[in-house]
Motif scaffolding. Structure first.
Motif, PDB file in Angstrom:
ATOM      1  N   SER A  70       0.825  -1.204   0.000  1.00  0.00           N
ATOM      2  CA  SER A  70       0.000   0.000   0.000  1.00  0.00           C
ATOM      3  C   SER A  70       0.861   1.257   0.000  1.00  0.00           C
ATOM      4  O   SER A  70       0.616   2.204  -0.761  1.00  0.00           O
ATOM      5  CB  SER A  70      -0.921  -0.001   1.225  1.00  0.00           C
ATOM      6  OG  SER A  70      -1.640   1.203   1.318  1.00  0.00           O
ATOM      7  N   TYR A  71       1.913   1.279   0.821  1.00  0.00           N
ATOM      8  CA  TYR A  71       2.786   2.452   0.878  1.00  0.00           C
ATOM      9  C   TYR A  71       3.627   2.579  -0.389  1.00  0.00           C
ATOM     10  O   TYR A  71       3.943   3.690  -0.823  1.00  0.00           O
ATOM     11  CB  TYR A  71       3.678   2.395   2.109  1.00  0.00           C
ATOM     12  CG  TYR A  71       2.939   2.671   3.404  1.00  0.00           C
ATOM     13  CD1 TYR A  71       1.627   3.149   3.397  1.00  0.00           C
ATOM     14  CD2 TYR A  71       3.537   2.466   4.638  1.00  0.00           C
ATOM     15  CE1 TYR A  71       0.948   3.396   4.562  1.00  0.00           C
ATOM     16  CE2 TYR A  71       2.863   2.714   5.819  1.00  0.00           C
ATOM     17  CZ  TYR A  71       1.564   3.184   5.776  1.00  0.00           C
ATOM     18  OH  TYR A  71       0.886   3.447   6.940  1.00  0.00           O
ATOM     19  N   PHE A  72       3.991   1.453  -0.987  1.00  0.00           N
ATOM     20  CA  PHE A  72       4.714   1.484  -2.258  1.00  0.00           C
ATOM     21  C   PHE A  72       3.853   2.184  -3.315  1.00  0.00           C
ATOM     22  O   PHE A  72       4.321   3.046  -4.059  1.00  0.00           O
ATOM     23  CB  PHE A  72       5.053   0.062  -2.691  1.00  0.00           C
ATOM     24  CG  PHE A  72       5.693  -0.045  -4.045  1.00  0.00           C
ATOM     25  CD1 PHE A  72       7.028   0.306  -4.233  1.00  0.00           C
ATOM     26  CD2 PHE A  72       4.972  -0.515  -5.137  1.00  0.00           C
ATOM     27  CE1 PHE A  72       7.624   0.203  -5.491  1.00  0.00           C
ATOM     28  CE2 PHE A  72       5.554  -0.626  -6.393  1.00  0.00           C
ATOM     29  CZ  PHE A  72       6.889  -0.265  -6.570  1.00  0.00           C
ATOM     30  N   ARG A  73       2.571   1.810  -3.365  1.00  0.00           N
ATOM     31  CA  ARG A  73       1.670   2.427  -4.337  1.00  0.00           C
ATOM     32  C   ARG A  73       1.445   3.905  -4.035  1.00  0.00           C
ATOM     33  O   ARG A  73       1.322   4.728  -4.944  1.00  0.00           O
ATOM     34  CB  ARG A  73       0.336   1.667  -4.351  1.00  0.00           C
ATOM     35  CG  ARG A  73       0.444   0.319  -5.050  1.00  0.00           C
ATOM     36  CD  ARG A  73      -0.829  -0.488  -4.936  1.00  0.00           C
ATOM     37  NE  ARG A  73      -0.790  -1.661  -5.807  1.00  0.00           N
ATOM     38  CZ  ARG A  73      -1.635  -2.679  -5.715  1.00  0.00           C
ATOM     39  NH1 ARG A  73      -2.589  -2.676  -4.778  1.00  0.00           N
ATOM     40  NH2 ARG A  73      -1.532  -3.707  -6.539  1.00  0.00           N
ATOM     41  N   MET A  74       1.366   4.261  -2.742  1.00  0.00           N
ATOM     42  CA  MET A  74       1.241   5.675  -2.376  1.00  0.00           C
ATOM     43  C   MET A  74       2.437   6.474  -2.894  1.00  0.00           C
ATOM     44  O   MET A  74       2.285   7.562  -3.458  1.00  0.00           O
ATOM     45  CB  MET A  74       1.177   5.823  -0.849  1.00  0.00           C
ATOM     46  CG  MET A  74      -0.157   5.537  -0.227  1.00  0.00           C
ATOM     47  SD  MET A  74      -0.105   6.013   1.526  1.00  0.00           S
ATOM     48  CE  MET A  74      -1.654   5.293   2.078  1.00  0.00           C
ATOM     49  N   LEU A  75       3.623   5.917  -2.715  1.00  0.00           N
ATOM     50  CA  LEU A  75       4.842   6.600  -3.165  1.00  0.00           C
ATOM     51  C   LEU A  75       4.867   6.755  -4.680  1.00  0.00           C
ATOM     52  O   LEU A  75       5.296   7.795  -5.200  1.00  0.00           O
ATOM     53  CB  LEU A  75       6.073   5.836  -2.682  1.00  0.00           C
ATOM     54  CG  LEU A  75       6.445   6.060  -1.217  1.00  0.00           C
ATOM     55  CD1 LEU A  75       7.373   4.962  -0.712  1.00  0.00           C
ATOM     56  CD2 LEU A  75       7.100   7.422  -1.046  1.00  0.00           C
ATOM     57  N   GLY A  77       2.458   7.292  -6.490  1.00  0.00           N
ATOM     58  CA  GLY A  77       1.514   8.350  -6.825  1.00  0.00           C
ATOM     59  C   GLY A  77       2.073   9.750  -6.629  1.00  0.00           C
ATOM     60  O   GLY A  77       1.449  10.734  -7.036  1.00  0.00           O
ATOM     61  N   VAL A  78       3.255   9.835  -6.001  1.00  0.00           N
ATOM     62  CA  VAL A  78       3.882  11.141  -5.784  1.00  0.00           C
ATOM     63  C   VAL A  78       4.638  11.546  -7.048  1.00  0.00           C
ATOM     64  O   VAL A  78       5.398  10.756  -7.605  1.00  0.00           O
ATOM     65  CB  VAL A  78       4.857  11.086  -4.588  1.00  0.00           C
ATOM     66  CG1 VAL A  78       5.590  12.413  -4.436  1.00  0.00           C
ATOM     67  CG2 VAL A  78       4.106  10.735  -3.304  1.00  0.00           C
ATOM     68  N   SER A  79       4.433  12.765  -7.505  1.00  0.00           N
ATOM     69  CA  SER A  79       5.099  13.221  -8.722  1.00  0.00           C
ATOM     70  C   SER A  79       6.610  13.147  -8.574  1.00  0.00           C
ATOM     71  O   SER A  79       7.177  13.609  -7.588  1.00  0.00           O
ATOM     72  CB  SER A  79       4.677  14.658  -9.049  1.00  0.00           C
ATOM     73  OG  SER A  79       4.969  15.528  -7.976  1.00  0.00           O
ATOM     74  N   GLY A  80       7.251  12.544  -9.571  1.00  0.00           N
ATOM     75  CA  GLY A  80       8.705  12.432  -9.574  1.00  0.00           C
ATOM     76  C   GLY A  80       9.261  11.221  -8.844  1.00  0.00           C
ATOM     77  O   GLY A  80      10.476  11.013  -8.834  1.00  0.00           O
ATOM     78  N   ILE A  81       8.395  10.426  -8.238  1.00  0.00           N
ATOM     79  CA  ILE A  81       8.846   9.233  -7.515  1.00  0.00           C
ATOM     80  C   ILE A  81       8.513   7.984  -8.334  1.00  0.00           C
ATOM     81  O   ILE A  81       7.354   7.688  -8.591  1.00  0.00           O
ATOM     82  CB  ILE A  81       8.192   9.120  -6.121  1.00  0.00           C
ATOM     83  CG1 ILE A  81       8.524  10.347  -5.276  1.00  0.00           C
ATOM     84  CG2 ILE A  81       8.651   7.842  -5.414  1.00  0.00           C
ATOM     85  CD1 ILE A  81       9.993  10.541  -4.975  1.00  0.00           C
ATOM     86  N   ILE A 124       6.883  14.250  -1.106  1.00  0.00           N
ATOM     87  CA  ILE A 124       6.318  13.053  -0.467  1.00  0.00           C
ATOM     88  C   ILE A 124       5.457  13.453   0.721  1.00  0.00           C
ATOM     89  O   ILE A 124       4.317  12.993   0.875  1.00  0.00           O
ATOM     90  CB  ILE A 124       7.450  12.095  -0.020  1.00  0.00           C
ATOM     91  CG1 ILE A 124       8.108  11.445  -1.244  1.00  0.00           C
ATOM     92  CG2 ILE A 124       6.894  11.005   0.911  1.00  0.00           C
ATOM     93  CD1 ILE A 124       9.363  10.651  -0.926  1.00  0.00           C
ATOM     94  N   VAL A 125       5.988  14.323   1.563  1.00  0.00           N
ATOM     95  CA  VAL A 125       5.245  14.768   2.748  1.00  0.00           C
ATOM     96  C   VAL A 125       3.990  15.535   2.337  1.00  0.00           C
ATOM     97  O   VAL A 125       2.893  15.283   2.839  1.00  0.00           O
ATOM     98  CB  VAL A 125       6.142  15.638   3.649  1.00  0.00           C
ATOM     99  CG1 VAL A 125       5.309  16.327   4.734  1.00  0.00           C
ATOM    100  CG2 VAL A 125       7.238  14.793   4.286  1.00  0.00           C
ATOM    101  N   LEU A 126       4.152  16.470   1.409  1.00  0.00           N
ATOM    102  CA  LEU A 126       3.033  17.315   0.983  1.00  0.00           C
ATOM    103  C   LEU A 126       1.904  16.504   0.359  1.00  0.00           C
ATOM    104  O   LEU A 126       0.725  16.701   0.677  1.00  0.00           O
ATOM    105  CB  LEU A 126       3.537  18.368  -0.014  1.00  0.00           C
ATOM    106  CG  LEU A 126       2.482  19.335  -0.575  1.00  0.00           C
ATOM    107  CD1 LEU A 126       1.934  20.210   0.541  1.00  0.00           C
ATOM    108  CD2 LEU A 126       3.098  20.196  -1.677  1.00  0.00           C
TER     109      LEU A 126
END
Length: 199
Positions: A70-75, A77-81, A124-126
């Motif tokens: 789940s966290y891999f997929r969240m990451l 979704g972050v632009s540039g990651i 990532i934080v934002l």
């Protein structure tokens, strides 16, 4: 496309494991956390999977827990990651520690990950902070108390902060004279906010 893969664990290298299923060996890229937790070669194993398709790329990523997936997929979704950076983050810290970093705006800890600079850590934080609001953080990291300190919630919080990469003196200073009756989770959140403000 694929929810999971179950088969015989036959081989591993620095960033992937091979799971043989139906006579086919599937190369599953993964984190150091999953690799270190895999059973011995020849054992049966199940990994939760994510298929990454882009132009001429068709890669499978596999994880022992749904939380890590789940966290891999969240990451992603972050632009540039991309997948490489997402694996690096989750190889450097557990899902729980990653969630704490995001919730407490702890950009400093994220920049310690290879390939993650201040701008990427900030994104990532934002971009993930709102998604992390519903995450249930653990009350304890199940770590030993910090050396030469009395046992208690403050000592556990200091130990957790040391694991996140801060020195014991930085952690102790950030916590100050906090009330021992506060939960470890509350103490860690408070300290990370203090430390992030100084970064």
């Amino acid at each position: 496309m694929f929810y999971s893969i179950r088969g015989t664990y036959v081989h591993a290298e620095e960033n992937f494991a091979v799971i043989e299923c139906g006579g086919v060996g599937y190369k599953c890229y993964t984190t150091l956390s999953t690799l270190s937790a895999l059973p011995k070669v020849g054992s049966q194993v199940m990994l939760y999977t994510h298929v990454y398709v882009k132009e001429d790329i068709f890669d499978i990523f596999g994880f022992l827990t749904r939380q890590e997936l789940s966290y891999f997929r969240m990451l992603l979704g972050v632009s540039g990651i991309g997948p490489k950076a997402a694996l690096a983050v989750l190889s450097e810290m557990t899902p729980e520690k990653f969630a704490l970093c995001v919730i407490a705006n702890d950009v400093k800890s994220l920049t310690k990950v290879s390939g993650i600079g201040p701008k990427s850590a900030g994104r990532i934080v934002l971009e993930l902070k709102d998604k992390m609001k519903s995450v249930e953080l653990p009350d304890s990291f199940d770590l030993p108390a910090a050396p030469q300190m009395e046992s208690g919630n403050v000592a556990e919080a200091i130990s957790a902060l040391v694991v996140l990469g801060y020195s014991q003196s930085e952690a102790a200073q950030a916590l100050g004279k906090q009330d021992e009756t506060r939960s470890v989770q509350e103490l860690i959140k408070h300290a990370l906010k203090q430390l992030a403000g100084k970064a």
